[in-house]
Motif scaffolding. Structure first.
Motif, mmCIF file in Angstrom:
data_model
loop_
_atom_site.group_PDB
_atom_site.id
_atom_site.type_symbol
_atom_site.label_atom_id
_atom_site.label_comp_id
_atom_site.label_asym_id
_atom_site.label_seq_id
_atom_site.Cartn_x
_atom_site.Cartn_y
_atom_site.Cartn_z
ATOM 1 N N MET A 61 0.822 -1.202 0.000
ATOM 2 C CA MET A 61 0.000 0.000 0.000
ATOM 3 C C MET A 61 0.855 1.250 0.000
ATOM 4 S SD MET A 61 -3.255 -0.864 2.482
ATOM 5 C CE MET A 61 -2.288 -1.095 3.962
ATOM 6 N N ALA A 82 -7.886 5.497 -6.513
ATOM 7 C CA ALA A 82 -7.279 4.385 -5.778
ATOM 8 C C ALA A 82 -7.380 3.143 -6.644
ATOM 9 C CB ALA A 82 -7.985 4.165 -4.446
ATOM 10 N N GLU A 94 -5.833 4.533 2.028
ATOM 11 C CA GLU A 94 -5.638 3.094 1.792
ATOM 12 C C GLU A 94 -6.468 2.264 2.768
ATOM 13 O OE1 GLU A 94 -2.239 5.452 0.342
ATOM 14 O OE2 GLU A 94 -3.161 5.257 2.324
ATOM 15 N N ILE A 110 -2.868 -1.738 -2.975
ATOM 16 C CA ILE A 110 -3.750 -0.570 -3.046
ATOM 17 C C ILE A 110 -2.857 0.647 -3.273
ATOM 18 C CG2 ILE A 110 -5.432 0.879 -1.853
ATOM 19 C CD1 ILE A 110 -6.219 -1.542 -0.175
ATOM 20 N N THR A 111 -3.074 1.316 -4.393
ATOM 21 C CA THR A 111 -2.262 2.472 -4.753
ATOM 22 C C THR A 111 -3.152 3.694 -4.888
ATOM 23 O OG1 THR A 111 -0.738 1.033 -5.977
ATOM 24 C CG2 THR A 111 -0.625 3.408 -6.428
ATOM 25 N N VAL A 112 -2.888 4.712 -4.075
ATOM 26 C CA VAL A 112 -3.667 5.943 -4.115
ATOM 27 C C VAL A 112 -2.825 7.046 -4.745
ATOM 28 C CG1 VAL A 112 -4.805 7.727 -2.737
ATOM 29 C CG2 VAL A 112 -5.070 5.317 -2.122
#
Length: 295
Positions: free
Chosen positions: A17, A99, A68, A90-92
């Motif tokens: 994350m 996201a 995240e 999970i990439t914001v």
């Protein structure tokens, strides 16, 4: 992470994350009733569109304190993924307000499972998928012999919340949610909507392997059916609100054997249901006021 929270059992199964926190307050100039111009802070609401395996799922309006965890908790409370290990990353990215969630093996029938949305009564229009209420019968919460709360503990919990430094004190316009073990504050989250705050706590619990059976969930928002349902999905049987409860929230909590406290502030509260979990320590009745004729 509080020292009382155990580390994740298998880090290899933990999602990768980002840590894309965003400023939660913005400063603006206002004109008040005295004709004076001054600068104040307001909550920095922003949209976050969630994509799961490149499929757009939902846009959440959030402060962005821990996006995240919000996305992880949303996936959990919507039952879109079966367990933590199913989520690879999970990439914001706040530059695009998105996201990106990548799962390890995809989500079966995701089109059908997300096709039927229900816009709830939540602030910022909380959304649940229509089949979640059908899962209520499968939920099992600990009985009154295992999960209880004393009146003194409830009062202590409310005092901790009263003293908590918060965005609401600085700028208003947000909801707060918290997770307690006794009077120990484990996690506190504020967001523009109570649904985002509870989902963020759900994600935090999931990531750190925190069980809800011996915990108490607190919210400043009203206890609607979807808030009660999310607390139940988190395994928390005792819920406290500074606000009230709706008929459907009360009905669902009664059906699940949960304990709901509302209008809870300082030492005041109403126990709406589940009193069998509550060890009452009644306060003395206030002295009646005697009216003297001609006084």
């Amino acid at each position: 992470m509080p020292p009382s929270v155990r580390p994740i059992a298998d880090p290899a199964l933990t999602p990768r994350m980002t840590d894309a926190r965003a400023p939660m307050l913005r400063e603006i100039e206002i004109l008040d009733e005295y004709g004076a111009r001054r600068r104040i802070h307001i909550p920095a609401e922003r949209p976050l569109t969630v994509f799961v395996d490149k499929r757009e799922i939902v846009t959440l309006m959030t402060l962005g304190a821990s996006p995240e965890m919000l996305v992880l908790g949303y996936l959990r409370n919507q039952r879109l993924v079966p367990d933590l290990a199913a989520v690879e990353s999970i990439t914001v990215d706040w530059d695009v307000g998105a996201a990106a969630v990548r799962t390890r093996e995809g989500i079966a029938d995701i089109e059908q499972r997300t096709a039927r949305r229900v816009v709830t009564t939540g602030c910022g229009q909380g959304t649940v998928f229509g089949d979640l209420m059908d899962q209520v019968g499968a939920l099992r919460l600990p009985g009154p012999e295992l999960a209880r709360i004393r009146q003194g503990t409830l009062a202590g919990l409310l005092e901790v919340i009263r003293q908590q430094d918060s965005i609401h004190r600085k700028a208003g316009s947000v909801h707060g949610c918290a997770l307690f073990r006794g009077t120990e504050l484990l996690c506190f989250v504020e967001d523009v909507g109570r649904h985002n705050a509870i989902d963020t706590i759900a994600g935090w619990m999931w990531l750190h392997g925190v069980d809800g059976a011996d915990k108490v969930f607190y919210t400043t928002g009203r206890l609607t059916s979807e808030m009660v349902m999310k607390a139940a999905h988190m395994g928390v049987p005792i819920v406290v609100s500074r606000n009230g409860v709706t008929h459907m929230g009360h009905e669902l909590a009664t059906r699940l054997g949960m304990t709901l406290f509302g209008r809870a502030a300082n030492k005041h509260f109403l126990c709406y249901c589940g009193a069998e979990r509550f060890d009452s320590e009644p306060l003395p009745e206030p002295a009646s006021v005697r009216v003297v004729a001609g006084g």
